[in-house]
Design a protein around this motif. Sequence first.
Motif, PDB file in Angstrom:
ATOM      1  N   ALA A   1     -29.600  15.872 -28.769  1.00 19.23           N
ATOM      2  CA  ALA A   1     -29.418  16.853 -29.683  1.00 19.23           C
ATOM      3  C   ALA A   1     -27.783  17.246 -29.665  1.00 19.23           C
ATOM      4  CB  ALA A   1     -30.248  17.799 -29.604  1.00 19.23           C
ATOM      5  N   LYS A   2     -27.182  17.394 -28.541  1.00 19.16           N
ATOM      6  CA  LYS A   2     -25.843  17.833 -28.332  1.00 19.16           C
ATOM      7  C   LYS A   2     -24.965  16.833 -29.003  1.00 19.16           C
ATOM      8  CE  LYS A   2     -26.555  20.776 -24.344  1.00 19.16           C
ATOM      9  NZ  LYS A   2     -26.407  20.783 -22.687  1.00 19.16           N
ATOM     10  N   ALA A   3     -25.122  15.623 -28.585  1.00 25.34           N
ATOM     11  CA  ALA A   3     -24.324  14.536 -29.041  1.00 25.34           C
ATOM     12  C   ALA A   3     -24.271  14.633 -30.472  1.00 25.34           C
ATOM     13  CB  ALA A   3     -24.853  12.974 -28.589  1.00 25.34           C
ATOM     14  N   SER A   4     -25.549  14.558 -31.214  1.00 26.82           N
ATOM     15  CA  SER A   4     -25.661  14.655 -32.829  1.00 26.82           C
ATOM     16  C   SER A   4     -25.128  15.863 -33.227  1.00 26.82           C
ATOM     17  CB  SER A   4     -27.205  14.946 -33.016  1.00 26.82           C
ATOM     18  OG  SER A   4     -27.812  13.801 -32.845  1.00 26.82           O
ATOM     19  N   ARG A   5     -25.241  17.063 -32.489  1.00 25.72           N
ATOM     20  CA  ARG A   5     -24.375  18.152 -32.880  1.00 25.72           C
ATOM     21  C   ARG A   5     -22.670  17.871 -33.001  1.00 25.72           C
ATOM     22  NH1 ARG A   5     -28.557  21.231 -30.789  1.00 25.72           N
ATOM     23  NH2 ARG A   5     -27.381  21.162 -28.737  1.00 25.72           N
ATOM     24  N   ALA A   6     -22.421  17.190 -31.947  1.00 30.29           N
ATOM     25  CA  ALA A   6     -20.929  17.043 -31.511  1.00 30.29           C
ATOM     26  C   ALA A   6     -20.490  16.294 -32.743  1.00 30.29           C
ATOM     27  CB  ALA A   6     -20.762  16.547 -30.168  1.00 30.29           C
TER      28      ALA A   6
ATOM     29  N   LYS B   1     -17.375  15.166 -37.778  1.00 29.28           N
ATOM     30  CA  LYS B   1     -17.530  14.801 -39.138  1.00 29.28           C
ATOM     31  C   LYS B   1     -16.961  15.876 -40.124  1.00 29.28           C
ATOM     32  CE  LYS B   1     -21.004  10.639 -38.874  1.00 29.28           C
ATOM     33  NZ  LYS B   1     -21.952  10.405 -39.335  1.00 29.28           N
ATOM     34  N   GLU B   2     -17.471  16.925 -39.574  1.00 33.85           N
ATOM     35  CA  GLU B   2     -17.082  18.234 -40.454  1.00 33.85           C
ATOM     36  C   GLU B   2     -15.532  18.455 -40.103  1.00 33.85           C
ATOM     37  OE1 GLU B   2     -17.849  23.156 -40.417  1.00 33.85           O
ATOM     38  OE2 GLU B   2     -19.587  21.684 -39.625  1.00 33.85           O
ATOM     39  N   ALA B   3     -14.999  18.427 -38.978  1.00 32.26           N
ATOM     40  CA  ALA B   3     -13.652  18.387 -38.888  1.00 32.26           C
ATOM     41  C   ALA B   3     -12.731  17.182 -39.511  1.00 32.26           C
ATOM     42  CB  ALA B   3     -13.136  18.165 -37.294  1.00 32.26           C
ATOM     43  N   GLU B   4     -13.403  16.172 -39.615  1.00 33.16           N
ATOM     44  CA  GLU B   4     -12.814  15.195 -40.277  1.00 33.16           C
ATOM     45  C   GLU B   4     -12.674  15.541 -41.851  1.00 33.16           C
ATOM     46  OE1 GLU B   4     -14.499  11.729 -39.565  1.00 33.16           O
ATOM     47  OE2 GLU B   4     -13.921  11.391 -37.514  1.00 33.16           O
ATOM     48  N   VAL B   5     -13.685  16.098 -42.203  1.00 31.30           N
ATOM     49  CA  VAL B   5     -13.795  16.405 -43.772  1.00 31.30           C
ATOM     50  C   VAL B   5     -12.834  17.427 -44.095  1.00 31.30           C
ATOM     51  CG1 VAL B   5     -15.167  17.601 -45.464  1.00 31.30           C
ATOM     52  CG2 VAL B   5     -16.170  15.557 -44.063  1.00 31.30           C
ATOM     53  N   GLU B   6     -12.800  18.410 -43.163  1.00 28.58           N
ATOM     54  CA  GLU B   6     -11.654  19.551 -43.206  1.00 28.58           C
ATOM     55  C   GLU B   6     -10.381  19.360 -43.051  1.00 28.58           C
ATOM     56  OE1 GLU B   6     -10.514  23.690 -43.529  1.00 28.58           O
ATOM     57  OE2 GLU B   6     -12.215  22.487 -44.184  1.00 28.58           O
TER      58      GLU B   6
END
Length: 164
Positions: free
Chosen positions: A59-64, A69-74
């Motif tokens: 779960a931690k790996a999935s969140r990371a 991915k969110e940082a890449e989009v940003e």
Amino acid sequence: MNATGWIILIVVVVVVIAIIVVIAMTAGRRRKLDADRHKAEELRVAARDDDLAAREREAKASRAEADAKEAEVEAERRRREAEAHASEARDARASVDEKLTRADQVDPDVRTDRSAERAAPAERTEQVADGERREPRHSEPRIDVGGPETANGGTDVPPPRPAR
């Protein structure tokens, strides 16, 4: 006691010893089975705990990964935003340069003849920070750059022509 009595006694003792051995072996197996069952239960509990810890790590790996991915989009959004600002800045710079060129063409104190431009081509362009080259704001030096003390009496404006 006679010999038959002794034989019967020995047979009975042997049978009793055999029964005791069988009971001891059965009890030993039962204890071993109980110990094995207990050990198996401990292993199952440890496996459940390890499974829970593994799911937490997943779960931690999935969140990371989602955060990455969110940082890449940003970052992509900001990159596009920066490109848009750079484009706007280039357009604004071109507009300013165009206005300055028109002002130089209208200003009677600025030399704009083409022969002077051909004489000094190295001075006509200047290097910009991102590697582009562009025309300077004033291709030719202004006539009034001599400072306050010029040859015509301290002004930087040429003297008026005499009237006829």
